[in-house]
Design an enzyme around this catalytic site. Structure first.
Site, PDB file in Angstrom:
ATOM      1  N   THR A 260       0.833  -1.218   0.000  1.00 12.84           N
ATOM      2  CA  THR A 260       0.000   0.000   0.000  1.00 12.84           C
ATOM      3  C   THR A 260       0.866   1.267   0.000  1.00 12.84           C
ATOM      4  O   THR A 260       0.557   2.231  -0.688  1.00 12.84           O
ATOM      5  CB  THR A 260      -0.946   0.051   1.226  1.00 12.84           C
ATOM      6  OG1 THR A 260      -0.187  -0.266   2.389  1.00 12.84           O
ATOM      7  CG2 THR A 260      -2.105  -0.897   1.089  1.00 12.84           C
ATOM      8  N   GLY A 261       1.957   1.232   0.775  1.00 17.92           N
ATOM      9  CA  GLY A 261       2.824   2.418   0.859  1.00 17.92           C
ATOM     10  C   GLY A 261       3.499   2.714  -0.470  1.00 17.92           C
ATOM     11  O   GLY A 261       3.571   3.875  -0.907  1.00 17.92           O
TER      12      GLY A 261
END
Ligand SMILES: Nc1ncnc2c1ncn2[C@@H]1O[C@H](COP(=O)(O)OP(=O)(O)OP(=O)(O)O)[C@@H](O)[C@H]1O
Ligand SMILES: Cc1ncc(CO)c(N)n1
Length: 259
Positions: A207-208
């Site tokens: 996600t990052g």
């Protein structure tokens, strides 16, 4: 067509690192290029091995890109050693790179450490001052600010400290909160919240990487920082909401949810 470069590690499982960055850049409408800092043998369960490139070969990749197709934005992800960080900083200064998004990757979602302690100091001293925006999650923001973050007020305080110490904007990501997924942007003395409903999906591998690459794509297209973050937040929320479920551990999101 606008162009973006990712300087990061390869994730063999395709959900994080270079692979997530390229998928994100393509689906956000920019031409994607890469300079690979390390190969990881990795899947949704863990990181089984890491093979770093040499600083010289990383420099060569960055030269090859900048001397031919100049990137309109640069995203930096996993860089595990001091030497590689110095190489990147020297090249970004040499080429006067613009729109630099630094994702200070320290630990994979699966729990494996992806940076040495020495390299954290180099990241602070050499890369953060070059960043347009740095995008720590809460544990990373705690390391960068040397304070414990337990509330929304703490997120603001830590982001302000990091921003003032390194003269860059800071997006403190709230994905590690239990109740919500609100991210805080601190830029030029002002802050703005990007509110997100917590999505009940435990498949959050990458996600990052995805968020920082979406921000870099939007900056490459000429959007200002706040709009770039807003659009990137909408993109990650939609990709997570697609509820892809691959692998035995924390799986990847669907980067191509609207294709
Ligand atoms: N369960 C969730 N529901 C909604 N948004 C989420 C969820 N988990 C993460 N996010 C969002 O994803 C983005 C990345 O945040 P996160 O804190 O997960 O980054 P990270 O820990 O660096 O990611 P990585 O797992 O790649 O290391 C943020 O915008 C965050 O709010
Ligand atoms: C190569 C790589 N970069 C970043 C992360 C962080 O999600 C990861 N798991 N793997």
């Amino acid at each position: 067509m606008k162009t973006a470069l990712t300087i990061a590690g390869s994730d063999s499982s395709g959900g994080a690192g270079i692979q997530a960055d390229i998928k994100t850049m393509i689906t956000n409408g920019v031409y994607a290029m890469s300079a690979i800092t390390a190969l990881t043998a990795q899947n949704t369960v863990g990181v089984q091995g890491v093979l770093e490139v040499t600083p010289d070969f990383l420099a060569m990749q960055i030269d090859s890109v900048f001397n031919d197709i100049r990137p309109d934005a640069v995203k930096i992800g996993m860089v595990s050693s001091t030497e590689l960080i110095s190489t990147i900083a020297d090249k970004l200064i040499h080429y006067k790179a613009e729109n630099i998004v630094v994702d200070p990757v320290m630990v994979a979602t699966s729990g494996s450490k992806l940076i040495t302690d020495d390299a954290i100091s180099a990241l602070k001293e050499k890369l953060l001052p070059l960043a347009t925006v740095v995008t720590p999650n809460i544990p990373e923001a705690e390391v960068l600010s040397s304070m414990k973050i337990e509330s929304a007020a703490d997120m603001i305080k830590a982001a302000e400290m990091i921003s003032k110490a390194y003269n860059c904007a800071v997006l403190c990501k709230g994905g590690h909160n239990m109740n919500d997924a609100n991210d805080l942007l601190y830029s030029s003395g002002e802050y703005r919240w990007f509110y997100g409903k917590r999505i009940g999906n435990s498949n959050t591998h990458g996600t990052g990487c995805t968020l920082s690459s979406a921000i870099a794509s939007n900056l490459a297209k000429g959007e200002d920082l706040s709009i770039s973050v807003e659009k990137a937040k909408n993109y990650i929320s939609a990709a997570l909401s697609d509820m892809l479920d691959l692998g035995a551990g924390s799986g990847p999101l669907n980067h191509a949810f609207d294709l």
